[in-house]
Design an enzyme around this catalytic site. Structure first.
Site, PDB file in Angstrom:
ATOM      1  N   GLU A 119     -88.651 -65.422  -3.585  1.00  0.00           N
ATOM      2  CA  GLU A 119     -89.441 -65.855  -2.432  1.00  0.00           C
ATOM      3  C   GLU A 119     -90.880 -66.167  -2.841  1.00  0.00           C
ATOM      4  OE1 GLU A 119     -88.508 -66.706   0.422  1.00  0.00           O
ATOM      5  OE2 GLU A 119     -86.458 -65.996   0.367  1.00  0.00           O
TER       6      GLU A 119
ATOM      7  N   TYR B  86     -93.594 -63.314   6.512  1.00  0.00           N
ATOM      8  CA  TYR B  86     -92.437 -64.123   6.107  1.00  0.00           C
ATOM      9  C   TYR B  86     -91.667 -63.463   4.955  1.00  0.00           C
ATOM     10  CZ  TYR B  86     -89.665 -67.206   3.430  1.00  0.00           C
ATOM     11  OH  TYR B  86     -88.612 -67.687   2.701  1.00  0.00           O
TER      12      TYR B  86
ATOM     13  N   ASP C 227     -90.125 -69.959   7.405  1.00  0.00           N
ATOM     14  CA  ASP C 227     -90.888 -70.697   6.386  1.00  0.00           C
ATOM     15  C   ASP C 227     -91.086 -72.137   6.855  1.00  0.00           C
ATOM     16  OD1 ASP C 227     -88.469 -71.954   6.017  1.00  0.00           O
ATOM     17  OD2 ASP C 227     -88.394 -71.639   3.844  1.00  0.00           O
TER      18      ASP C 227
END
Ligand code: SF4
Length: 370
Positions: free
Chosen positions: A49, A132, A150
């Site tokens: 990520e 997030y 996102d």
């Protein structure tokens, strides 16, 4: 054409929960096989990520593989020297991400005995982890019901529901987060989040979305109202600042040069660079003054061998204009450049340089005395 308004479509989708099922079915059949999709290891999911923020998947994949190869566990990352972590990160940009990764890994080792925390609130306390990333790790690794929103998800939802609130405004962030949360498949949150992100990346793309074959074409407000190209809405762009950088590449008879580590809260903190003079003026007006300053700082026998053309390098909110000036000197003038050290010939590769500099060196620019 009967165009459903945003509210009725929301009700339709939320009441039926068909959206999540259709999306997950699509995802299971069509998603790209990527290594971070085949694991529940929270450390690896977190790494992916962070690497993929502001980075394309094809570029991020090689970094992910190299990172997990060099630092297979969070403890391995924690005990690595920062210079080594930055070296593996070299070329990805946004180096604060790498420093935060490193700091967070240390925190996991020190405060959680090396075991990645499994609660959203604890994940959120780690350096560099925002809502997030915490939601992505919590849902994918631990099946916790948090919606990860996102850029792909913002785009997909804004088009599907015809939402015109700017996605980068506080109001927009709240609205999209709530909407994604209301759509979340609470039994399969990790799959749902990955499906949303993948759908935005592969089907509801920024340019040329595949609307004709889209499984939501019948309901999509943007598609039915001809507003696909107008959504999502973004707020005002931040002004871009121009900076003029003059790097001095000293070379002595042995091929040694001067190198220093960047400190302070500026771009590229912790990376290495050559002695730098920065001005507010473009090279066509500043060069005479710069070469005069170089002469004063370099000793009477210094010879300017080469001045590169101006190289432009775009960062998110800065446009850098760089010129590399090669200077041959009998002795390196380290005394005039506090904070810089003598780097022996052939050892430059050990240091992590910003992409601007490493690209210049990769182009085979001469590093010899003459
Ligand atoms: Fe996106 Fe087009 Fe599908 Fe609408 S129809 S969700 S704009 S790909």
């Amino acid at each position: 054409m009967n165009i459903p308004n945003t509210l009725s479509l929301q009700r339709y989708i939320m009441s039926s929960s068909r959206m999540a099922s259709r999306l997950i079915r699509w995802y299971l059949a069509d998603h790209r096989p990527l290594p971070w999709r085949e694991t529940r290891n929270p450390y690896h999911i977190w790494l992916s990520e962070v690497i993929l923020q502001q980075t394309r998947v094809d570029q991020g994949l090689s970094y992910y593989l190299e990172f997990t190869g060099a630092f297979p566990t969070v403890a391995d990352l924690a005990k690595a020297p920062e210079d080594l972590v930055l070296k593996y990160w070299q070329g990805l940009g946004y180096y604060s991400r790498a420093r935060n990764l490193h700091a967070a890994a240390k925190r996991v080792v020190e405060e959680h005995k090396g075991i990645f925390p499994s609660q959203y609130e604890l994940i959120r306390t780690l350096p560099g982890i925002g809502p997030y990333t915490a939601a992505a790790v919590a849902s994918i690794a631990f099946d916790l019901p948090y919606a990860a929103v996102d850029g792909n998800v913002y785009r997909f939802l804004s088009r599907l529901f015809g939402i015109e609130t700017p996605i980068d405004s506080p109001e927009g962030k709240k609205q999209f987060q709530e909407l994604a949360g209301s759509l979340l498949d609470r039994k399969r949150p990790g799959l749902f989040n990955q499906a949303m992100m993948e759908f935005g990346a592969m089907v509801c793309r920024p340019a040329n979305p595949a609307c004709a074959g889209c499984l939501f074409a019948d309901e999509c407000v943007a598609f039915r109202s001809g507003r696909v190209k107008l959504l999502p809405v973004k707020g005002k762009k931040q002004a871009v600042r121009d900076r003029y950088l003059y790097y001095i590449i000293y070379i002595d008879r042995q091929g040694n040069t001067l190198v220093g580590k960047r400190t302070g809260k500026d771009i590229w903190e912790g990376l290495y660079e050559f002695p730098l003079i920065e001005t507010n003026s473009p090279s066509d007006t500043a060069l005479p003054e710069i070469t005069g300053r170089i002469a004063a700082l370099s000793g009477s026998n210094a010879v300017i061998r080469q001045v590169s053309p101006e190289i432009r390098h775009q960062l998110s909110h800065q446009l850098l204009h760089a010129v590399f000036i090669h200077v041959s000197v009998p002795r390196l003038p380290a005394v005039n450049w506090p904070g810089y050290f003598v780097c022996p010939a052939g050892e430059l590769e050990q240091y992590a340089f910003p992409r601007l500099i490493s690209r210049y060196l990769e182009n085979g620019e001469s590093m010899s005395f003459t």
